[in-house]
Design a protein around this motif. Structure first.
Motif, PDB file in Angstrom:
ATOM      1  N   GLY A 131       0.824  -1.201   0.000  1.00 39.74           N
ATOM      2  CA  GLY A 131       0.000   0.000   0.000  1.00 39.74           C
ATOM      3  C   GLY A 131       0.855   1.245   0.000  1.00 39.74           C
ATOM      4  N   ARG A 132       0.250   2.342  -0.455  1.00 41.94           N
ATOM      5  CA  ARG A 132       0.948   3.623  -0.434  1.00 41.94           C
ATOM      6  C   ARG A 132       1.102   4.086   1.007  1.00 41.94           C
ATOM      7  NH1 ARG A 132      -1.234   8.075  -2.512  1.00 41.94           N
ATOM      8  NH2 ARG A 132       0.829   8.942  -2.866  1.00 41.94           N
ATOM      9  N   LEU A 133       2.200   4.736   1.287  1.00 42.27           N
ATOM     10  CA  LEU A 133       2.489   5.196   2.645  1.00 42.27           C
ATOM     11  C   LEU A 133       1.870   6.570   2.847  1.00 42.27           C
ATOM     12  CD1 LEU A 133       6.144   3.888   2.818  1.00 42.27           C
ATOM     13  CD2 LEU A 133       4.115   2.894   3.882  1.00 42.27           C
ATOM     14  N   VAL A 134       0.534   6.537   3.001  1.00 39.67           N
ATOM     15  CA  VAL A 134      -0.254   7.736   3.250  1.00 39.67           C
ATOM     16  C   VAL A 134      -1.130   7.475   4.469  1.00 39.67           C
ATOM     17  CG1 VAL A 134      -0.244   8.526   0.843  1.00 39.67           C
ATOM     18  CG2 VAL A 134      -2.030   6.951   1.618  1.00 39.67           C
ATOM     19  N   GLU A 135      -1.725   8.533   5.010  1.00 43.03           N
ATOM     20  CA  GLU A 135      -2.424   8.429   6.292  1.00 43.03           C
ATOM     21  C   GLU A 135      -3.516   7.376   6.294  1.00 43.03           C
ATOM     22  OE1 GLU A 135      -4.958  11.217   9.464  1.00 43.03           O
ATOM     23  OE2 GLU A 135      -4.246  12.072   7.559  1.00 43.03           O
ATOM     24  N   LYS A 136      -4.328   7.326   5.215  1.00 37.49           N
ATOM     25  CA  LYS A 136      -5.490   6.448   5.230  1.00 37.49           C
ATOM     26  C   LYS A 136      -5.131   4.959   5.259  1.00 37.49           C
ATOM     27  CE  LYS A 136      -6.240   6.315   0.191  1.00 37.49           C
ATOM     28  NZ  LYS A 136      -7.209   6.631  -0.884  1.00 37.49           N
ATOM     29  N   GLY A 178       5.592   6.325  -0.713  1.00 44.34           N
ATOM     30  CA  GLY A 178       4.704   7.398  -0.315  1.00 44.34           C
ATOM     31  C   GLY A 178       5.401   8.402   0.577  1.00 44.34           C
ATOM     32  N   PRO A 179       4.752   9.538   0.809  1.00 42.68           N
ATOM     33  CA  PRO A 179       5.393  10.653   1.521  1.00 42.68           C
ATOM     34  C   PRO A 179       5.684  10.380   2.990  1.00 42.68           C
ATOM     35  CG  PRO A 179       3.058  11.109   1.137  1.00 42.68           C
ATOM     36  CD  PRO A 179       3.391   9.883   0.355  1.00 42.68           C
ATOM     37  N   GLY A 205       9.782  -0.498  -1.125  1.00 43.74           N
ATOM     38  CA  GLY A 205       9.458   0.571  -2.059  1.00 43.74           C
ATOM     39  C   GLY A 205       8.478   0.134  -3.130  1.00 43.74           C
ATOM     40  N   ALA A 206       8.241   1.031  -4.099  1.00 44.99           N
ATOM     41  CA  ALA A 206       7.316   0.742  -5.198  1.00 44.99           C
ATOM     42  C   ALA A 206       7.896  -0.345  -6.085  1.00 44.99           C
ATOM     43  CB  ALA A 206       7.054   2.000  -6.005  1.00 44.99           C
ATOM     44  N   GLN A 207       7.055  -1.282  -6.484  1.00 43.52           N
ATOM     45  CA  GLN A 207       7.496  -2.430  -7.281  1.00 43.52           C
ATOM     46  C   GLN A 207       6.459  -2.760  -8.350  1.00 43.52           C
ATOM     47  OE1 GLN A 207      10.438  -3.878  -6.956  1.00 43.52           O
ATOM     48  NE2 GLN A 207      11.045  -2.779  -5.098  1.00 43.52           N
TER      49      GLN A 207
END
Length: 422
Positions: free
Chosen positions: A233-238, A265-266, A288-290
């Motif tokens: 998953g993206r490293l964002v709050e949600k 993610g940020p 990381g992104a893959q």
């Protein structure tokens, strides 16, 4: 010449939007002549194999108007002469008064470039996401006098002002969205709720489902063979990774586990720091992104899958995360939260575990239970796989979506539709 449908996307291609690429390819294969228009250039370091299979050409609009002043000027001079321009400008100015931001100005400029550069035989504009892509599609469609439609997903629904959702729903011909929760919310905002239809993204089992999974007997007792927890998953709050780290830190000291994370993610720097503070950094592999092939490799390593989704401070939340369907199609036991449409996929205690969002104690308990019980992991993994393959095959949604674009049912669709009603 064939009639052409334009798909307006926020960015293309994107690793986190496999579901959109899957849909585009399926519609192409059914005969839809598609042109892609992206508001941004790609920024991801990798792409999925499905992107290479899509034949539709891509036109990148100027992401910032000052970077393409000539295109914007030529477009405006041409489009302002059209009968629909005055209406498009009036709608945009009304929006701008309520949302006086550079973003709103940028979208109108992009819409003029879109309208000016479209092939003459474009008959329809379709936006993926109800926020900025739908704004660009809307202004361009008004200027050209074309119908438009939208696929709405998650953040674009839950962070958009109510007035904007209402007005877009009023103007568009139809909208599809990927969860019952989204349908219920959007239906409350319009008297024309028949415009809104549930179409699950679903999963392409040929790409993600892997049969004959070999389950490990790891139970957290052997430091030489730790139980592998995978999260994508993206490293964002949600996505709730702060909650997941906290839950991992609550696990008993003697329990042997490690976590593999795929995504970027940020929040990566702050999450790495938090893992250090909690004393779990040495057990976490941030990959990381893959591309999808590497994601599939991670699923192959997994003993269980965890995604601690939560509602962000700005209202953003997941819809129905495709990574949960991917993991379940691989027969992996999943733990997630009761957020948005996740309970539409996972039946707590039968096909996976659900805990309240942000409840790190409950999340730690669920993790400990699955880490220490390989037989339970096998049972939930098998049940989750069967449900995903039976209920969330993307082809079911493609039948409905293809019909909305005026495509005749193929023989395969007719057979599938017949069996769905037996």
């Amino acid at each position: 010449m064939n009639n052409i449908v334009v798909f307006v996307l926020k960015g293309y291609p994107r690793l986190s939007e496999t579901f959109i690429a899957q849909e585009i390819l399926a519609l192409e294969q059914r005969g839809l002549d598609i042109r892609l228009v992206s508001l941004r250039h790609p920024t991801d370091p990798h792409f999925h194999p499905v992107h290479a299979e899509i034949k539709a050409p891509v036109n990148y609009l100027p992401e910032y108007l000052f970077r393409g002043p000539g295109r914007v000027w030529r477009a405006w001079r041409a489009i302002r002469k059209l009968p629909g321009y005055a209406n498009a400008r009036s709608v945009w100015l009304k929006d701008l008064r309520r949302d006086p931001t550079p973003n709103r100005i940028r979208r109108f400029g992009q819409a003029m470039v879109l309208a000016h550069e479209l092939p003459a035989n474009v008959t329809w504009i379709h936006a993926h996401f109800l926020h900025t892509p739908a704004s660009v599609a809307r202004y361009a469609a008004l200027a050209l006098g074309l119908p438009w439609s939208c696929s709405a997903h998650a953040k674009d629904i839950w962070t958009l002002p109510e007035w904007e959702k209402r007005e877009k729903l009023e103007e568009m011909r139809w909208l599809v969205t990927c969860t019952k929760t989204n349908v219920e919310h959007l239906s409350e905002l319009t008297h024309a709720s028949d415009k809104i239809q549930l179409v699950y993204h679903g999963l392409d089992p040929d790409r993600f489902a892997r049969g004959n999974r070999t389950y490990s007997d790891r139970d957290g007792s052997n430091p030489e063979s730790p139980v592998v927890i995978v999260s994508v998953g993206r490293l964002v709050e949600k996505k709730g990774y702060e909650d997941l780290l906290q839950a991992l830190a609550l696990l008993p000291d003697g329990l042997s586990w490690k976590m593999v994370h795929v995504g970027d993610g940020p929040r990566l720097p702050s999450l790495r720091k938090r893992a250090e503070e909690l004393g779990v950094a040495a057990r976490i592999d941030w990959r990381g992104a893959q591309p999808s092939t590497r994601v599939q490799e991670a699923y192959g390593e997994a003993d269980l899958f965890a995604l601690a989704s939560r509602i962000a401070a700005d209202g953003d939340r997941d819809g129905l995360p495709n990574v949960l369907m991917e993991a379940q199609s691989n027969g992996i036991a999943c733990i997630s939260t009761r957020v948005s449409a996740i309970p539409e996929l996972i039946i707590d205690g039968l096909t996976g575990f659900l805990v309240p969002a942000a409840d790190t104690t409950a999340l730690a308990g669920a993790l400990e239970q699955l880490i220490t019980d390989p037989q339970l992991r096998r049972s939930l993994g098998n049940a989750g796989r069967k449900r995903v393959l039976a209920e969330f095959d993307y082809k079911k949604g493609m039948v409905s979506l293809a019909e909305k674009f005026g495509l005749a049912k193929s023989d395969a669709d007719l057979c599938e539709s017949h069996f769905m009603h037996l």
